[in-house]
Design a protein around this motif. Sequence first.
Motif, PDB file in Angstrom:
ATOM      1  N   ILE A  77      52.449  85.124  34.478  1.00  0.00           N
ATOM      2  CA  ILE A  77      51.408  84.724  35.438  1.00  0.00           C
ATOM      3  C   ILE A  77      50.029  84.900  34.822  1.00  0.00           C
ATOM      4  CG2 ILE A  77      50.380  85.305  37.678  1.00  0.00           C
ATOM      5  CD1 ILE A  77      53.212  86.079  38.628  1.00  0.00           C
ATOM      6  N   THR A  78      49.868  86.025  34.125  1.00  0.00           N
ATOM      7  CA  THR A  78      48.548  86.296  33.521  1.00  0.00           C
ATOM      8  C   THR A  78      48.202  85.241  32.477  1.00  0.00           C
ATOM      9  OG1 THR A  78      48.838  88.668  33.871  1.00  0.00           O
ATOM     10  CG2 THR A  78      47.202  87.987  32.242  1.00  0.00           C
ATOM     11  N   THR A  79      49.224  84.869  31.673  1.00  0.00           N
ATOM     12  CA  THR A  79      48.966  83.840  30.645  1.00  0.00           C
ATOM     13  C   THR A  79      48.580  82.516  31.277  1.00  0.00           C
ATOM     14  OG1 THR A  79      50.546  84.898  29.155  1.00  0.00           O
ATOM     15  CG2 THR A  79      49.954  82.612  28.680  1.00  0.00           C
ATOM     16  N   ASP A  80      49.373  82.142  32.337  1.00  0.00           N
ATOM     17  CA  ASP A  80      49.050  80.886  33.024  1.00  0.00           C
ATOM     18  C   ASP A  80      47.684  80.972  33.664  1.00  0.00           C
ATOM     19  OD1 ASP A  80      51.498  79.996  32.220  1.00  0.00           O
ATOM     20  OD2 ASP A  80      52.519  80.455  34.128  1.00  0.00           O
ATOM     21  N   ALA A  81      47.405  82.149  34.270  1.00  0.00           N
ATOM     22  CA  ALA A  81      46.101  82.310  34.919  1.00  0.00           C
ATOM     23  C   ALA A  81      44.976  82.268  33.889  1.00  0.00           C
ATOM     24  CB  ALA A  81      46.074  83.628  35.700  1.00  0.00           C
ATOM     25  N   GLN A  82      45.282  82.837  32.746  1.00  0.00           N
ATOM     26  CA  GLN A  82      44.264  82.826  31.689  1.00  0.00           C
ATOM     27  C   GLN A  82      43.936  81.396  31.271  1.00  0.00           C
ATOM     28  OE1 GLN A  82      42.808  85.584  30.287  1.00  0.00           O
ATOM     29  NE2 GLN A  82      41.477  84.256  29.077  1.00  0.00           N
ATOM     30  N   GLN A  83      45.033  80.593  31.046  1.00  0.00           N
ATOM     31  CA  GLN A  83      44.825  79.203  30.650  1.00  0.00           C
ATOM     32  C   GLN A  83      44.131  78.429  31.748  1.00  0.00           C
ATOM     33  OE1 GLN A  83      45.475  77.830  27.654  1.00  0.00           O
ATOM     34  NE2 GLN A  83      44.453  76.013  28.426  1.00  0.00           N
ATOM     35  N   ALA A  84      44.648  78.648  33.036  1.00  0.00           N
ATOM     36  CA  ALA A  84      44.029  77.946  34.173  1.00  0.00           C
ATOM     37  C   ALA A  84      42.594  78.383  34.355  1.00  0.00           C
ATOM     38  CB  ALA A  84      44.853  78.214  35.461  1.00  0.00           C
ATOM     39  N   GLY A  85      42.369  79.700  34.126  1.00  0.00           N
ATOM     40  CA  GLY A  85      41.003  80.204  34.266  1.00  0.00           C
ATOM     41  C   GLY A  85      40.084  79.581  33.246  1.00  0.00           C
ATOM     42  N   ASP A  86      40.610  79.454  32.002  1.00  0.00           N
ATOM     43  CA  ASP A  86      39.773  78.822  30.974  1.00  0.00           C
ATOM     44  C   ASP A  86      39.475  77.381  31.340  1.00  0.00           C
ATOM     45  OD1 ASP A  86      39.833  81.159  29.575  1.00  0.00           O
ATOM     46  OD2 ASP A  86      41.476  80.544  28.229  1.00  0.00           O
ATOM     47  N   ASP A  87      40.532  76.650  31.781  1.00  0.00           N
ATOM     48  CA  ASP A  87      40.312  75.248  32.169  1.00  0.00           C
ATOM     49  C   ASP A  87      39.366  75.174  33.361  1.00  0.00           C
ATOM     50  OD1 ASP A  87      42.041  74.601  30.167  1.00  0.00           O
ATOM     51  OD2 ASP A  87      43.794  74.359  31.491  1.00  0.00           O
ATOM     52  N   LEU A  88      39.609  76.106  34.356  1.00  0.00           N
ATOM     53  CA  LEU A  88      38.758  76.103  35.553  1.00  0.00           C
ATOM     54  C   LEU A  88      37.324  76.434  35.189  1.00  0.00           C
ATOM     55  CD1 LEU A  88      38.456  75.879  38.611  1.00  0.00           C
ATOM     56  CD2 LEU A  88      39.144  78.303  38.794  1.00  0.00           C
ATOM     57  N   SER A  89      37.157  77.394  34.247  1.00  0.00           N
ATOM     58  CA  SER A  89      35.795  77.755  33.841  1.00  0.00           C
ATOM     59  C   SER A  89      35.086  76.565  33.231  1.00  0.00           C
ATOM     60  CB  SER A  89      35.862  78.904  32.833  1.00  0.00           C
ATOM     61  OG  SER A  89      34.565  79.236  32.379  1.00  0.00           O
ATOM     62  N   ASP A  90      35.836  75.800  32.376  1.00  0.00           N
ATOM     63  CA  ASP A  90      35.220  74.604  31.773  1.00  0.00           C
ATOM     64  C   ASP A  90      34.897  73.571  32.848  1.00  0.00           C
ATOM     65  OD1 ASP A  90      35.522  75.795  29.333  1.00  0.00           O
ATOM     66  OD2 ASP A  90      37.402  74.763  28.847  1.00  0.00           O
ATOM     67  N   SER A  91      35.849  73.380  33.817  1.00  0.00           N
ATOM     68  CA  SER A  91      35.617  72.400  34.895  1.00  0.00           C
ATOM     69  C   SER A  91      34.432  72.797  35.752  1.00  0.00           C
ATOM     70  CB  SER A  91      36.871  72.271  35.779  1.00  0.00           C
ATOM     71  OG  SER A  91      37.961  71.809  35.004  1.00  0.00           O
ATOM     72  N   LEU A  92      34.349  74.108  36.062  1.00  0.00           N
ATOM     73  CA  LEU A  92      33.218  74.590  36.861  1.00  0.00           C
ATOM     74  C   LEU A  92      31.905  74.343  36.130  1.00  0.00           C
ATOM     75  CD1 LEU A  92      34.668  77.957  38.235  1.00  0.00           C
ATOM     76  CD2 LEU A  92      34.259  75.861  39.538  1.00  0.00           C
ATOM     77  N   ALA A  93      31.904  74.623  34.818  1.00  0.00           N
ATOM     78  CA  ALA A  93      30.676  74.401  34.042  1.00  0.00           C
ATOM     79  C   ALA A  93      30.298  72.933  34.041  1.00  0.00           C
ATOM     80  CB  ALA A  93      30.873  74.892  32.605  1.00  0.00           C
ATOM     81  N   ASP A  94      31.338  72.040  33.862  1.00  0.00           N
ATOM     82  CA  ASP A  94      31.052  70.604  33.871  1.00  0.00           C
ATOM     83  C   ASP A  94      30.558  70.163  35.256  1.00  0.00           C
ATOM     84  OD1 ASP A  94      31.825  70.479  31.263  1.00  0.00           O
ATOM     85  OD2 ASP A  94      33.872  69.797  31.687  1.00  0.00           O
ATOM     86  N   SER A  95      31.196  70.686  36.295  1.00  0.00           N
ATOM     87  CA  SER A  95      30.795  70.295  37.662  1.00  0.00           C
ATOM     88  C   SER A  95      29.360  70.713  37.944  1.00  0.00           C
ATOM     89  CB  SER A  95      31.742  70.934  38.692  1.00  0.00           C
ATOM     90  OG  SER A  95      33.067  70.457  38.501  1.00  0.00           O
ATOM     91  N   LYS A  96      29.024  71.937  37.565  1.00  0.00           N
ATOM     92  CA  LYS A  96      27.648  72.404  37.765  1.00  0.00           C
ATOM     93  C   LYS A  96      26.669  71.510  37.008  1.00  0.00           C
ATOM     94  CE  LYS A  96      26.736  76.691  37.300  1.00  0.00           C
ATOM     95  NZ  LYS A  96      26.705  78.042  36.703  1.00  0.00           N
ATOM     96  N   LYS A  97      27.027  71.156  35.774  1.00  0.00           N
ATOM     97  CA  LYS A  97      26.127  70.314  34.978  1.00  0.00           C
ATOM     98  C   LYS A  97      25.971  68.945  35.626  1.00  0.00           C
ATOM     99  CE  LYS A  97      25.498  68.483  30.306  1.00  0.00           C
ATOM    100  NZ  LYS A  97      25.340  67.113  30.745  1.00  0.00           N
ATOM    101  N   ASN A  98      27.104  68.371  36.090  1.00  0.00           N
ATOM    102  CA  ASN A  98      27.036  67.036  36.701  1.00  0.00           C
ATOM    103  C   ASN A  98      26.194  67.054  37.979  1.00  0.00           C
ATOM    104  OD1 ASN A  98      28.647  65.999  34.686  1.00  0.00           O
ATOM    105  ND2 ASN A  98      30.562  66.320  35.822  1.00  0.00           N
ATOM    106  N   ILE A  99      26.377  68.113  38.814  1.00  0.00           N
ATOM    107  CA  ILE A  99      25.587  68.203  40.054  1.00  0.00           C
ATOM    108  C   ILE A  99      24.113  68.344  39.729  1.00  0.00           C
ATOM    109  CG2 ILE A  99      25.149  69.666  42.075  1.00  0.00           C
ATOM    110  CD1 ILE A  99      28.169  70.210  42.161  1.00  0.00           C
ATOM    111  N   ASN A 100      23.822  69.179  38.696  1.00  0.00           N
ATOM    112  CA  ASN A 100      22.415  69.331  38.298  1.00  0.00           C
ATOM    113  C   ASN A 100      21.848  68.014  37.783  1.00  0.00           C
ATOM    114  OD1 ASN A 100      22.086  72.078  38.917  1.00  0.00           O
ATOM    115  ND2 ASN A 100      23.045  72.707  36.965  1.00  0.00           N
ATOM    116  N   ASP A 101      22.663  67.330  36.951  1.00  0.00           N
ATOM    117  CA  ASP A 101      22.189  66.036  36.428  1.00  0.00           C
ATOM    118  C   ASP A 101      21.977  65.035  37.572  1.00  0.00           C
ATOM    119  OD1 ASP A 101      22.331  67.109  33.931  1.00  0.00           O
ATOM    120  OD2 ASP A 101      24.264  66.189  33.394  1.00  0.00           O
ATOM    121  N   LEU A 102      22.922  65.003  38.536  1.00  0.00           N
ATOM    122  CA  LEU A 102      22.780  64.082  39.671  1.00  0.00           C
ATOM    123  C   LEU A 102      21.519  64.366  40.457  1.00  0.00           C
ATOM    124  CD1 LEU A 102      23.944  61.853  41.502  1.00  0.00           C
ATOM    125  CD2 LEU A 102      25.258  63.638  42.699  1.00  0.00           C
TER     126      LEU A 102
END
Length: 724
Positions: free
Chosen positions: A381-406
């Motif tokens: 679970i921790t490994t999956d969460a780690q991978q999901a967390g990394d992907d989620l962290s990247d998605s969150l960063a992209d989402s924040k950037k896109n909202i700021n750009d918009l």
Amino acid sequence: MTSRIDSSPTRIGSPIGIAAAEFRRFRGTMPRIALVFVALVPLIYGAIYLAANWDPYGRLANLPVAVVNQDKPATAQGRTVNAGTDFVNKLLAQNEFDWHQVDERTAQRGLADGDYYLVVTVPSTFSTDLVSGQTPDPVRAHIQVRRNDANGFVIGSITNTAQSKIEEAVDQSAVQSYFEVVFDNLSTIKSGLDDAADGSKQLDDGLASAHTASGKIATGAANLASGATDLQTGAKSLSDGLGTAETGADDLSDGLQTMTTKSSDLATGADQVATGTQQLHDKVVPPLTALQKALPQMQKNGTEAGDALNDIADTATGSSASISNDLDHADAELAQLQKQHPELADDPAFQRLSNRVDSASDRAGTIADAAQSNAELISTITTDAQQAGDDLSDSLADSKKNINDLNNGAHDVASGAHALNTAIGSASTGADSLATGVTTAANGASDLYAGATTLSDGADSLKTGTHDLDSALGRLSTGASTLHDQLAAAAKKVPAITPDQQDSAAQVLSSPAKVDMHVDNPATYYGRGLAPMFFSIALWVFGISAFLIIRPVVGRTLAGRANPVARYLGSWLPAGLLATIGGYLAISTVWLFLGLDPVRPLALYGLTALGAVAFSAIAHLLRTALGTPGSALLLVWLILQLASAGGTYPPAVLPRFFSAIHPYMPMSYLIDAFRVTISGGETAHLVQDVIVLASIAVVALALGAWVLIRKQRLSMRDLHPPLA
């Protein structure tokens, strides 16, 4: 008896009979040997003397000659000339003499001591003088040759040959050095003239290019004039067209007014969009930021939980310090205790303790298995969460950037819409002025473009022609400069000399070197040079002829009882006195009538007396010991000395046999001493010669005394009649 004699074919009175009777008188070995010797005298004299003098010039390679090279290299026309070394190398290569390359001091010492018969010296200015033939002021090079007549006068005839060979070698070196530089100059002159020809070609090409360029300039100027006319026409059309541009400008003004109204509506809508994107940004970005910050801690907690369960499993079982291991040890100890105390097997308490230990061990294994399974699950679970967390962290960063750009883009659009509305309003104000001449300006601009194109073409042609002209003129200048420099350099290579200098140069170049002969202790005359040999021959021949009339030993001498040395000296003394007197007469006569003029007259007379004593003592010894054959031996010895004593040619050029016996011939030392006293030379040589001659005299007299003592003992051979 008488009839036998009368019947003989040859009578005593006939010539043949007389000759036969004379020959029959020579009976026995020695008389017959004497007859054979007499017959061989012409052969001995002629063959030996001719053998020694047959080809002395063919053995000049054995004559030691010193060569001293003091030359210093010279530079001519940028080329180093080392003529001294070249000259010496040529001498050594010719192998005319036994060359010895030495320094000046060694050479002069060797010449004085007789180790060298010639010294050839190359002066330090040899190369400089040789290359002076290439200058307006040439001088002859000099080679110094030195000989010493104290080593023999006849050597002078050999040195004349050497002098001509040396001059030939010098001339070859000089001519070679001169023409090498001349040919270098010719090559330089040719190169300069070739460069001058190239320069003239460049000059010609440059002039042709300049002519072509000047034509292009004329054409470009004509095109420029035509373009200027077209430009004037186009400008007039532009002026006419500007008056009709007002109609088009009314349409532009109306259109701009409509755009002003529409752009105002666009600005209002853009403001509404910007307000909405700002609200979206304010509500979405904060929770996304909080979630992004919490993800690392959540991943860390999962990892720590998995690690804790793994620790529980390890504590329960699987290691030496685990509960399961401790219970196993406890069970083993209980079994050991039961073995030691069998009575405990029936003890209920012991049995309960044993059962509880087994039960605890089973539960510890169950706990360990469960903890291990849960730890693996949590790790997954921790490994999956780690991978999901990394992907989620990247998605969150992209989402924040896109909202700021918009949001930023919406605000920029709103600002741009307002700016556009303002600009369109300003453009509408000036559209009337702009529209007035648009149409006419377009027509005039077309004509102006055509004229400007023509003008540009003409200007390009003018530019190209000007550039070509400049380049051609540059090459023309360079070619002219090169032509001047090369012709000037070539002219400098040809020396300008006056008629007097031409005559001097012709004399020097026809014979560029001169061999200067220096003679130490010169004998001057041929006879003066040969006098030492002839005086020595005269004293030796005296010993042969004197005892034809003087008895070497008389009976009184043999019969006497006085000291044998004194008696022998008394028997020799007449010959010694006559030899000394005869030697003095010969020297005085030559001095008086032929001009001998010795450099050491007193030493000459003393040496003459010593030579007379030594040679007469030798002759007296041989006549006393051998009788008449002694004179024959003196004659043979004379012939050997004529061939080997060095009276004519140096021992170095004699055949090997005669040069080998040279040091053992008495005449060698007397001839050498006569040379020193007559012509001059080293005093040390004279002292050495005197010692040797005095030793010869003493030894000969001593041997004679010994022979006298021997002859006082008569034998049957002494009773035979002497050979007369």
